[in-house]
Scaffold this motif. Structure first.
Motif, PDB file in Angstrom:
ATOM      1  N   GLU A   1       0.831  -1.207   0.000  1.00 34.96           N
ATOM      2  CA  GLU A   1       0.000   0.000   0.000  1.00 34.96           C
ATOM      3  C   GLU A   1       0.866   1.258   0.000  1.00 34.96           C
ATOM      4  O   GLU A   1       0.528   2.249  -0.669  1.00 34.96           O
ATOM      5  CB  GLU A   1      -0.937  -0.025   1.213  1.00 34.96           C
ATOM      6  N   VAL A   2       1.981   1.232   0.726  1.00 35.52           N
ATOM      7  CA  VAL A   2       2.904   2.369   0.704  1.00 35.52           C
ATOM      8  C   VAL A   2       3.487   2.553  -0.700  1.00 35.52           C
ATOM      9  O   VAL A   2       3.678   3.671  -1.173  1.00 35.52           O
ATOM     10  CB  VAL A   2       4.027   2.175   1.744  1.00 35.52           C
ATOM     11  N   PHE A   3       3.760   1.446  -1.392  1.00 28.96           N
ATOM     12  CA  PHE A   3       4.242   1.506  -2.770  1.00 28.96           C
ATOM     13  C   PHE A   3       3.214   2.188  -3.672  1.00 28.96           C
ATOM     14  O   PHE A   3       3.548   3.068  -4.475  1.00 28.96           O
ATOM     15  CB  PHE A   3       4.540   0.093  -3.278  1.00 28.96           C
ATOM     16  N   TYR A   4       1.954   1.786  -3.551  1.00 27.30           N
ATOM     17  CA  TYR A   4       0.899   2.420  -4.353  1.00 27.30           C
ATOM     18  C   TYR A   4       0.770   3.907  -4.000  1.00 27.30           C
ATOM     19  O   TYR A   4       0.548   4.751  -4.876  1.00 27.30           O
ATOM     20  CB  TYR A   4      -0.441   1.714  -4.115  1.00 27.30           C
ATOM     21  N   TRP A   5       0.892   4.198  -2.719  1.00 30.42           N
ATOM     22  CA  TRP A   5       0.815   5.588  -2.245  1.00 30.42           C
ATOM     23  C   TRP A   5       1.879   6.441  -2.933  1.00 30.42           C
ATOM     24  O   TRP A   5       1.599   7.548  -3.405  1.00 30.42           O
ATOM     25  CB  TRP A   5       1.012   5.587  -0.733  1.00 30.42           C
ATOM     26  N   THR A   6       3.106   5.913  -3.006  1.00 31.99           N
ATOM     27  CA  THR A   6       4.195   6.630  -3.663  1.00 31.99           C
ATOM     28  C   THR A   6       3.940   6.785  -5.161  1.00 31.99           C
ATOM     29  O   THR A   6       4.211   7.838  -5.746  1.00 31.99           O
ATOM     30  CB  THR A   6       5.528   5.885  -3.438  1.00 31.99           C
TER      31      THR A   6
END
Length: 504
Positions: free
Chosen positions: A307-312
């Motif tokens: 989810e942090v990857f998608y956020w970035t």
């Protein structure tokens, strides 16, 4: 249809004034007119270099040297602080130097070309450290970090100062800066996404992807190449405009004392002071938010690494939004009005999810609705912030002619470097405030999300929200005192043309 632009190119050795007459090939490319999409793209693409460097220093360098390489984190932090100090003071020096450079390649391009290869090489070497002891490795990091920051300044400051010279048009400046902001944000975020997707992945030698040393070394080579291409594309893409850019005036004074007096005279303006104070508050708020972003995502919202990857990844979409919003908002409300409206909306919304969580109005952590809601809000909100930043620097560009009317000098480099200096030196204050907040809530170090007490996470949000609103509020209140509008800008252009006979 061609036009003639008269520039004062300097003083010859016998003391006579040399006047250079240059011909613009096309009125569409003349200073003050709408410039081509090609120039917007090539000029803006140069910001990719700064975006990659800034993203790498902010998010990966401490992790790489402190965890992967094994250098003591305190030494890494000290090295980065030393580099930051050198970098901050190099800005006004390079800005003033480029304002007063006489060359056949104009004032800005010699610096841009000179930085390209050295900064690309140094950035690549930064991610390929030798197997030395801590003392030698610390010196290696200090030297390369100082060189990279200084060399990027040699490109970024003159390149930023080039924008007001490309066009004097009130609206066109916002459009150009919007492209520059887009490439800066998209370049930094895009390289981070590329790293997480293809380089920082588990392997036999490195089971944990974030600790994959080979991935960092490959990143250094690729990033160095992209930085080189970005700088050269920007410099070469605007090279043909050198003949229509403003040449520096003859120097009536010389020496360090005189130079310092000129800089103070240039910066002693009420509207600049408004931007100055606004920039300080913005930099502190940015440093605070950046320092706590991944902590909030991991511990407050309990997002997974995916989810942090998608956020970035969604930062690129925000950059596109900023590119679309900035010129339209500026044209509709004027720069000051647009910046204030976008700022009030963006900075009111930004802390609301945290506030709503504190009130019990948000889905619980792990709820499938939580990430889509927060990702949508953040993507739109960041788009508004990026648009506001583009307008902010366009407002700074309009101070060039305002200052020229009062001082007789064009000081783009001094004006842009002054705010860059402030942003670099005060962002660290935001990180320091973040540290105080973490200490105040007794936030545990190195803990998993499950090990962090709920009370500590909630207290973190409770202190973060008012801190953000206070700093953003100071920023917006300061902007109220900025006085330049479209009419005043046109008046300044007319005054310069009447006084000097120079078309702008």
């Amino acid at each position: 249809m061609s036009c003639e632009l008269l520039h004062s190119a300097g003083i010859s050795e016998n003391g006579k004034k040399v006047v250079e007459i240059t011909h613009a090939a096309d009125s569409e490319d003349a200073v003050g007119k709408s410039i081509s999409l090609g120039i917007r793209l090539t000029y803006g693409f140069g910001a990719v270099a700064y975006g990659i460097k800034d993203n790498g220093f902010a998010y990966f360098l401490l992790l790489f040297y402190g965890t992967v390489v094994g250098l003591e984190p305190a030494l890494v932090g000290t090295a980065l602080l030393i580099a930051l100090i050198f970098d901050a003071f190099s800005d006004p020096i390079v800005g003033y130097w480029s304002d007063n450079t006489h060359s056949r390649w104009g004032r800005r391009h010699p610096f841009m070309y000179a930085a390209a290869i050295p900064v690309a090489l140094c950035y690549s070497l930064l991610w390929q450290p030798p197997d030395w002891d801590d003392g030698a490795l610390f010196l290696y990091l200090v030297v390369l970090a100082v060189l990279i920051r200084t060399l990027i300044t040699f490109f970024e400051t003159p390149s930023s100062a080039l924008m007001p010279e490309l066009t004097a048009d009130y609206d066109e400046r916002t459009t150009i800066q919007a492209w520059r902001s887009f490439f800066g944000w998209a370049g930094g975020a895009g390289m981070a996404v590329f790293m997480y997707a293809f380089l920082l992945v588990p392997s036999e030698a490195y089971p944990v992807g974030a600790l994959n040393r080979d991935g960092y070394e490959t990143y250094g080579v690729i990033s160095g190449g992209v930085i080189l291409v970005a700088i050269l594309v920007s410099a070469l893409g605007t090279h043909h405009r050198i003949g229509s850019l403003t040449a520096p005036p003859p120097r009536a004074r010389a020496g360090l004392k005189a130079a310092f007096r000129e800089v103070i005279e240039t910066l002693a303006d009420r509207s600049f002071f408004a931007l100055f104070v606004s920039s300080i508050a913005s930099a502190v708020a940015t440093g605070l938010t950046a320092a706590l972003t991944f902590i909030m995502l991991t511990y407050f919202w309990a997002f997974t690494s995916l989810e942090v990857f998608y956020w970035t990844s969604l930062v690129v979409l925000s950059a596109l939004m900023g590119l679309w919003i900035a010129p339209r908002a500026s044209k509709r409300w004027g720069k000051k009005g647009a910046a204030l409206r976008l700022g009030v909306l963006a900075f009111t919304v930004q802390p609301l999810p945290v506030l709503f969580r504190l009130q019990g109005w948000m889905p619980e952590n792990g709820d499938p609705l939580l990430f889509p809601i927060l990702a949508t809000v953040n993507t739109i909100d960041l788009g508004l912030i990026i648009a506001m930043q583009a307008i902010f620097f366009s407002m700074l560009a309009d101070l060039v002619e305002h200052s020229e009317v009062k001082t007789g000098r064009r000081s783009e480099g001094v004006l842009f470097s002054a705010l860059t200096f402030i942003r670099k030196t005060t962002q660290g204050i935001g990180a320091f405030v973040a540290g105080l907040i973490l200490q105040a809530v007794a936030f545990p170090q190195g803990a998993t999300p499950a090990d962090v007490p709920t009370e500590s996470a909630l207290q973190l949000g409770t202190l973060l929200v008012p801190s953000q609103w206070f700093l953003w509020g100071v920023m917006l209140v300061a902007l109220v005192y900025y006085r330049l509008d479209r009419a005043q800008h046109q008046s300044n252009l007319a005054a310069i043309q009447s006084r000097d006979g120079r078309s702008v």
